[in-house]
Design an enzyme around this catalytic site. Structure first.
Site, PDB file in Angstrom:
ATOM      1  N   CYS A  32       3.285   1.591   2.776  1.00 38.34           N
ATOM      2  CA  CYS A  32       4.514   0.814   2.576  1.00 38.34           C
ATOM      3  C   CYS A  32       5.539   1.646   1.801  1.00 38.34           C
ATOM      4  O   CYS A  32       6.739   1.640   2.109  1.00 38.34           O
ATOM      5  CB  CYS A  32       4.226  -0.470   1.812  1.00 38.34           C
ATOM      6  N   ASP A  75      14.878  18.471 -32.669  1.00 38.39           N
ATOM      7  CA  ASP A  75      15.561  17.226 -33.027  1.00 38.39           C
ATOM      8  C   ASP A  75      16.358  16.632 -31.885  1.00 38.39           C
ATOM      9  O   ASP A  75      16.939  15.562 -32.017  1.00 38.39           O
ATOM     10  CB  ASP A  75      16.446  17.428 -34.252  1.00 38.39           C
ATOM     11  N   ASP A 121      11.088  23.730 -33.890  1.00 41.89           N
ATOM     12  CA  ASP A 121      12.282  24.018 -34.686  1.00 41.89           C
ATOM     13  C   ASP A 121      11.912  23.765 -36.145  1.00 41.89           C
ATOM     14  O   ASP A 121      11.050  22.939 -36.437  1.00 41.89           O
ATOM     15  CB  ASP A 121      13.418  23.089 -34.252  1.00 41.89           C
ATOM     16  N   CYS A 167       0.841  -1.193   0.000  1.00 40.36           N
ATOM     17  CA  CYS A 167       0.000   0.000   0.000  1.00 40.36           C
ATOM     18  C   CYS A 167       0.879   1.247   0.000  1.00 40.36           C
ATOM     19  O   CYS A 167       2.105   1.173   0.053  1.00 40.36           O
ATOM     20  CB  CYS A 167      -0.924   0.017   1.214  1.00 40.36           C
ATOM     21  N   ASP A 203      18.818  21.529 -30.421  1.00 37.49           N
ATOM     22  CA  ASP A 203      17.766  22.198 -29.668  1.00 37.49           C
ATOM     23  C   ASP A 203      17.772  21.837 -28.191  1.00 37.49           C
ATOM     24  O   ASP A 203      16.812  22.146 -27.475  1.00 37.49           O
ATOM     25  CB  ASP A 203      16.394  21.849 -30.262  1.00 37.49           C
TER      26      ASP A 203
END
Length: 770
Positions: free
Chosen positions: A24, A660, A459, A21, A664
């Site tokens: 935990c 790309d 771009d 859970c 960039d």
């Protein structure tokens, strides 16, 4: 004594056994986070893993193991290779499913007869045995269930309580042991050992544990199916390869023995054993398992192939370029694992609440019992009213029995399990589905951020366009100039550069004059151009700014002619030799076929589109007009793209950058979400929050859809988990919820979260779930 193995600075993912859970998760995070040298911890309940970040004083493995063990859980061994990790996870999942199933059936073999017996006694009023015999048998049978198949739950709960890291098992442990104890006290009363009467809830203890173990069994099976996407990726890897030795002989070898540089043959129907480059042959390859694209891809000499794809027809000889952990498949798997182990921002609130959930439920159970004992005149009428239309409510109990009944229901119905599973299971399914369809999620937070964006920045070169520019015209600026000589100078000057425009120029020169000399020196200015020394001459090739920076005087006529070319949608490069203008070169890239359609769809979704490019204003606007882009930023140098992103963010916009993934990178990092486009093994995985493997702009739309539906599923899961607790806990407090039904409802809430997450692929009809 052997020296303890140290861990290097960095990060590592470990398997964690025993979590059930959200409490935990908090316990394991607290245990690992308290170890000296641990910088950060992210524990994932759905994948049962912990991603641990270390500083320079990284601890030893045994220190981590001891910390997790003290918290009541088990740290599993790391595995070096993906195949080993897969085999270990598959074996562990199978063991967990089988163990949970076995415990469930054993518990019901004992509990089912008790339920029938209770039904005959309570509903039909038929007493099969004296009360003492009934209470004794049910107490003994309940003890067999708790101490047999329920032993692991009790051990986990008691250990979490001892370590002051309470979890869901502690609630079940307290509830069932207290119920079982009432059976012993009832027997003692019948034997005359104690004077006060006690209503026995021993059979209910067995039923609660049986329903609890049933829920665990269903959860374990469902969790295994939820993680099937990444397991399917792991099974794509070939087990053997046909290696070609120096004499040209073929020998079948294990995939682990391959090394970069080896040559392997791939025949029709076989899996490509490793990433590499085609050296000989021609064939058609199914890359759908990597890119999501069902159309086979033709492969010829010098083209790249991805390990794990399937050769449909033809025959290929492939030179291996990457194996093991460096292969594309394993990098994808690593990325998916990391994404599944990270958290979305909305989960932070849930984590803070669940950290206090179990202690709050314990206090609420005590408060419930106190209210029933102190105010029975107020509470009992509520139960009697409810009994008129709710068949499972018992009446005629003593105030103490009512108090116990209500407190027990509160303990077992409160469910942090569903809250803990709500986000990670949806992420597991969503990221796995994305990976199968060519969308790799590197940062889980991007799933939520994509749903909040209003601006998408593209771009130009290689993103909106194909990234394959070609020379359309060369205009000489000096009458009587030697055309071939100028071309050779340009070819020599541009050949050292890997820029797409430089490759286009060298190809153009090579087609017309063949060979050209080598440059004596070379330098480049990012986003502007190059300078080279060729045959004793200084050759400049670049944009207008590059010419100005190098003090080359451009006349009004040259500027006018360059602008005319730009207005036609061309990228214009100036050529200068020894400081004097020599030529204008017009290049053009082709807009991707899908660009206009994708931009149109983004507009229909209410998103603003922006294009960034280093091209001149006129050329940039010509391309933007073809694509339908809203706004254009031209003459932007690569290192200034991030500044444009920042300026948009200062306007209050939430920005996605699509590029790309190489030039960039700063802009991708600066944006709220970076979406890197790549193709096959050339992908720049470290650049974006999401990566499109196929390199198709349609992937942008698909990534938005995946994000929207995954986050929608997370919100649904969290809503129902909260709604369940908000409705059910008050019902239990006022005594209108039978403890057995409470446990069944608790188990159902967790199962509902998992089932809702697994339905994600149905909401994405364009996605394939292989």
């Amino acid at each position: 004594m052997t020296k303890e193995k140290r861990i290097k600075e960095g990060s590592e993912t470990w398997g964690i056994e025993g979590m059930h859970c959200a409490s935990c998760v908090n316990s394991v995070e607290k245990a690992l986070g308290g170890v000296q040298g641990v910088r950060g911890v992210q524990v994932n309940l759905a994948s049962e893993t912990a991603r641990v970040e270390y500083d320079e004083s990284a601890p030893g493995e045994e220190v981590l193991r001891d910390a997790v063990d003290r918290a009541g859980y088990r740290l599993l061994d790391r595995k070096a290779g993906s195949r080993e990790r897969f085999e270990e996870k598959r074996r562990r999942d199978h063991e967990q499913v089988e163990t949970a199933r076995k415990r469930m059936w054993i518990s019901w073999v004992v509990t089912a007869p008790l339920m029938v017996w209770m039904g005959i006694e309570m509903l039909l009023g038929i007493h099969l045995t004296p009360p003492l015999v009934m209470e004794a048998v049910m107490t003994i049978a309940a003890g067999a269930v708790l101490l047999g198949p329920g032993r692991a739950t009790l051990r986990s709960g008691l250990k979490s309580g001892w370590n002051r890291t309470p979890n869901m098992d502690l609630l079940i442990t307290i509830g069932t042991l207290a119920s079982w104890a009432t059976g012993g006290l009832a027997v003692a009363h019948h034997l005359g050992w104690i004077r006060f009467p006690m209503h026995s809830f021993a059979a209910i203890a067995a039923m609660i544990m049986a329903f609890h173990l049933t829920g665990r069994s269903i959860e374990s099976r469902a969790m295994g199916r939820a993680s099937e996407a990444i397991l399917k990726l792991l099974t794509l890897e070939a087990k053997s390869a046909r290696r070609i030795d120096e004499q040209g002989e073929e020998q079948e070898v294990a995939i682990d023995s391959l090394q970069p540089g080896d040559r392997v043959r791939v025949r029709p129907g076989e899996t490509v054993p490793a990433d590499g480059q085609v050296m000989d042959g021609k064939g058609s390859v199914n890359e759908s398992m990597m890119t999501g694209e069902s159309v086979p891809v033709s492969k010829e000499t010098e083209e790249k192939v991805i390990g794990g794809t399937v050769l449909l027809e033809g025959s290929l000889v492939v030179r291996v370029s990457a194996v093991g952990e460096e292969s594309f498949l394993n990098r994808v798997i690593r990325m998916v694992e990391e994404a599944q182990g990270s958290k979305v921002p909305i989960q932070q609130l849930a984590d803070r609440v669940t950290a206090l959930f179990v202690p709050a439920v314990l206090l609420l159970a005590v408060a419930t019992a106190a209210v029933w004992l102190l105010l029975p005149g107020w509470m009992v009428p509520i139960v009697e009213w409810g009994a008129a239309w709710i068949p499972w409510i018992e009446t005629g109990l003593s105030p103490g029995a009512y108090a116990f009944y209500a407190a027990l229901a509160v303990l077992v119905i409160a469910c942090p399990c569903a809250l803990g599973l709500a986000t990670p299971v949806a992420l597991m399914v969503g990221t796995g589905l994305g990976a199968q369809n060519g969308i790799l999620v590197r940062r889980a937070g991007a799933i939520q951020a994509l749903g909040e964006i209003d601006t998408i920045v593209f771009d130009k070169t290689g993103t909106l366009t194909r990234g394959e520019p070609s020379v359309r015209s060369l205009v000489h600026l000096e009458e009587g100039a030697d055309d071939e000589e100028l071309l050779r100078w340009i070819g020599a000057a541009e050949s050292p550069s890997e820029h797409p425009l430089s490759r286009a120029l060298t190809d153009y020169v090579r087609d017309r004059v063949g060979t050209f000399p080598s440059a004596e020196s070379f330098s480049s200015s990012a986003g502007m151009g190059i300078e080279a020394r060729v045959g004793g001459h200084t050759v400049l090739v670049g944009n207008e700014r590059h010419m100005q920076m190098n003090l080359v005087m451009l006349s009004r006529e040259i500027t006018r002619r360059a602008q005319e070319l730009e207005q036609g949608g061309h990228t214009v490069l100036h050529v200068a030799v020894d400081g004097k203008p020599a030529a204008l070169i017009a290049l053009a890239d082709t807009l991707r076929g899908e660009s206009a359609g994708v931009i149109g769809e983004l507009h229909r979704r209410g998103l603003r589109t922006v294009m960034l490019t280093g091209d001149g204003e006129a050329a940039a606007r010509a391309i933007a007009k073809q694509a339908g882009i809203d706004d254009v930023h031209a003459r932007v140098l690569p290192d200034r793209k991030a500044d444009v992103i920042e300026s948009l963010q200062k306007e209050g916009r939430r920005v996605v950058m699509v590029g790309d993934g190489v030039n960039d990178a700063p802009a991708l990092t600066r944006a709220d979400v970076g979406l890197a486009i790549g193709t096959g093994t050339d992908i720049a995985i470290e650049s974006g929050d999401l990566v499109l493997v196929q390199g198709d702009l349609q992937g942008v739309i698909r990534a938005l859809d995946l994000s929207r539906e995954t986050f929608r599923t997370i919100r649904q899961n969290l809503f129902w988990a909260w709604f369940y607790n908000l409705v059910m806990i008050p019902v239990a407090v006022i005594g209108l919820m039978h403890p057995v039904l409470a446990e069944a409802a608790m188990a159902f809430s967790s199962i509902n979260v998992i089932a809702n997450s697994r339905r994600l692929h149905r909401r994405l009809p364009g996605f394939r779930n292989r």
